[in-house]
Design a protein around this motif. Structure first.
Motif, PDB file in Angstrom:
ATOM      1  N   PHE A   1      17.706  -3.237   4.109  1.00  0.00           N
ATOM      2  CA  PHE A   1      17.801  -3.057   2.657  1.00  0.00           C
ATOM      3  C   PHE A   1      17.120  -4.208   1.926  1.00  0.00           C
ATOM      4  N   ALA A   2      17.266  -5.433   2.432  1.00  0.00           N
ATOM      5  CA  ALA A   2      16.664  -6.594   1.787  1.00  0.00           C
ATOM      6  C   ALA A   2      15.140  -6.579   1.889  1.00  0.00           C
ATOM      7  N   VAL A   3      14.604  -5.932   2.900  1.00  0.00           N
ATOM      8  CA  VAL A   3      13.157  -5.904   3.090  1.00  0.00           C
ATOM      9  C   VAL A   3      12.540  -4.634   2.495  1.00  0.00           C
ATOM     10  N   LEU A   4      13.113  -3.470   2.824  1.00  0.00           N
ATOM     11  CA  LEU A   4      12.476  -2.204   2.456  1.00  0.00           C
ATOM     12  C   LEU A   4      12.627  -1.840   0.982  1.00  0.00           C
ATOM     13  N   LEU A   5      13.722  -2.216   0.340  1.00  0.00           N
ATOM     14  CA  LEU A   5      13.870  -1.875  -1.079  1.00  0.00           C
ATOM     15  C   LEU A   5      12.851  -2.603  -1.964  1.00  0.00           C
ATOM     16  N   PRO A   6      12.646  -3.927  -1.797  1.00  0.00           N
ATOM     17  CA  PRO A   6      11.581  -4.560  -2.590  1.00  0.00           C
ATOM     18  C   PRO A   6      10.182  -4.031  -2.236  1.00  0.00           C
ATOM     19  N   LEU A   7       9.944  -3.757  -0.965  1.00  0.00           N
ATOM     20  CA  LEU A   7       8.640  -3.212  -0.571  1.00  0.00           C
ATOM     21  C   LEU A   7       8.405  -1.830  -1.173  1.00  0.00           C
ATOM     22  N   SER A   8       9.459  -1.041  -1.289  1.00  0.00           N
ATOM     23  CA  SER A   8       9.297   0.291  -1.862  1.00  0.00           C
ATOM     24  C   SER A   8       8.996   0.230  -3.358  1.00  0.00           C
ATOM     25  N   LEU A   9       9.330  -0.859  -4.024  1.00  0.00           N
ATOM     26  CA  LEU A   9       8.969  -1.027  -5.431  1.00  0.00           C
ATOM     27  C   LEU A   9       7.560  -1.603  -5.587  1.00  0.00           C
ATOM     28  N   LEU A  10       7.063  -2.269  -4.565  1.00  0.00           N
ATOM     29  CA  LEU A  10       5.689  -2.762  -4.616  1.00  0.00           C
ATOM     30  C   LEU A  10       4.671  -1.633  -4.486  1.00  0.00           C
ATOM     31  N   TRP A  11       5.046  -0.552  -3.829  1.00  0.00           N
ATOM     32  CA  TRP A  11       4.140   0.564  -3.598  1.00  0.00           C
ATOM     33  C   TRP A  11       3.624   1.184  -4.901  1.00  0.00           C
ATOM     34  N   PRO A  12       4.481   1.612  -5.851  1.00  0.00           N
ATOM     35  CA  PRO A  12       3.926   2.170  -7.101  1.00  0.00           C
ATOM     36  C   PRO A  12       3.200   1.130  -7.943  1.00  0.00           C
ATOM     37  N   TRP A  13       3.642  -0.117  -7.877  1.00  0.00           N
ATOM     38  CA  TRP A  13       2.931  -1.164  -8.616  1.00  0.00           C
ATOM     39  C   TRP A  13       1.513  -1.309  -8.072  1.00  0.00           C
ATOM     40  N   TRP A  14       1.357  -1.319  -6.743  1.00  0.00           N
ATOM     41  CA  TRP A  14       0.052  -1.471  -6.123  1.00  0.00           C
ATOM     42  C   TRP A  14      -0.843  -0.273  -6.444  1.00  0.00           C
ATOM     43  N   LEU A  15      -0.296   0.941  -6.456  1.00  0.00           N
ATOM     44  CA  LEU A  15      -1.079   2.132  -6.779  1.00  0.00           C
ATOM     45  C   LEU A  15      -1.559   2.114  -8.229  1.00  0.00           C
ATOM     46  N   GLY A  16      -0.848   1.448  -9.126  1.00  0.00           N
ATOM     47  CA  GLY A  16      -1.216   1.422 -10.530  1.00  0.00           C
ATOM     48  C   GLY A  16      -1.942   0.168 -10.964  1.00  0.00           C
ATOM     49  N   ARG A  17      -2.557  -0.552 -10.051  1.00  0.00           N
ATOM     50  CA  ARG A  17      -3.190  -1.825 -10.386  1.00  0.00           C
ATOM     51  C   ARG A  17      -4.601  -1.680 -10.941  1.00  0.00           C
ATOM     52  N   ILE A  18      -5.244  -0.529 -10.784  1.00  0.00           N
ATOM     53  CA  ILE A  18      -6.644  -0.340 -11.166  1.00  0.00           C
ATOM     54  C   ILE A  18      -6.785  -0.378 -12.685  1.00  0.00           C
ATOM     55  N   ARG A  19      -7.747  -1.168 -13.172  1.00  0.00           N
ATOM     56  CA  ARG A  19      -8.044  -1.259 -14.599  1.00  0.00           C
ATOM     57  C   ARG A  19      -9.481  -0.794 -14.827  1.00  0.00           C
ATOM     58  N   VAL A  20      -9.658   0.039 -15.864  1.00  0.00           N
ATOM     59  CA  VAL A  20     -10.972   0.519 -16.280  1.00  0.00           C
ATOM     60  C   VAL A  20     -11.284  -0.157 -17.613  1.00  0.00           C
ATOM     61  N   THR A  21     -12.418  -0.864 -17.686  1.00  0.00           N
ATOM     62  CA  THR A  21     -12.774  -1.619 -18.874  1.00  0.00           C
ATOM     63  C   THR A  21     -14.243  -1.414 -19.206  1.00  0.00           C
TER      64      THR A  21
END
Length: 168
Positions: free
Chosen positions: A55-75
């Motif tokens: 729980f201490a490892v997988l729960l924070p990692l599971s929140l990093l997944w959507p953050w990483w998918l939404g990192r792309i910026r178009v400028t």
């Protein structure tokens, strides 16, 4: 293809257009649920480290997944900056290489990525974003025929690109 990975030091002039391709809201609870399910599968009623480490490892990692998918910026950098360019994540395209820009709805995006796909096209595509922009290139030395970039506001992005190209 005109892609460079140089860090940008231009922050004095605001961008003509800027958008982050964020993950949708529903991806956050889904990611958390998948992480909790995997942690519970590893735990399975055990004692000791297997009771809390998953729980201490997988729960924070599971929140990093959507953050990483939404990192792309178009400028789109404005014409005041030389050279004016389209930046998608770390890829940069000078506006002088652009021949035409086409705003695509969901059906147009599906067609350009399906039936009309080209193997040398540069594609930054997010399936949860319906619209896209096709940037047709005019560079005889570049084998890349066009870029396809997902956008929630394809008309505004296409307008900003054409306006910045016209002013450059």
């Amino acid at each position: 293809m005109r892609v460079t990975s140089e860090p940008s030091t231009r922050t004095a002039v605001p961008a003509a257009y800027s958008e982050r391709l964020r993950a949708p809201w529903w991806m956050w609870p889904v990611g958390l649920g998948v992480g909790a399910l995997l942690a519970a599968e590893i735990w399975m009623g055990s004692q000791g480290l297997r009771a809390w480490v998953p729980f201490a490892v997988l729960l924070p990692l599971s929140l990093l997944w959507p953050w990483w998918l939404g990192r792309i910026r178009v400028t789109v950098t404005p014409a005041e900056l030389q050279p004016a360019e389209l930046q998608v994540d770390d890829a940069r395209l000078p506006l002088s290489a652009i021949s035409d820009v086409v705003a695509l709805d969901a059906d147009g995006k599906r067609e350009i990525l399906g039936v009309a796909a080209h193997p040398l096209a540069f594609v930054i595509q997010r399936p949860w974003i319906g619209g896209a922009v096709q940037v047709v290139l005019d560079d005889p030395q570049d084998p890349t025929p066009f870029w396809v970039i997902s956008s929630r506001h394809p008309v505004e992005l296409a307008t900003a690109l054409l306006a910045a190209k016209r002013n450059a």
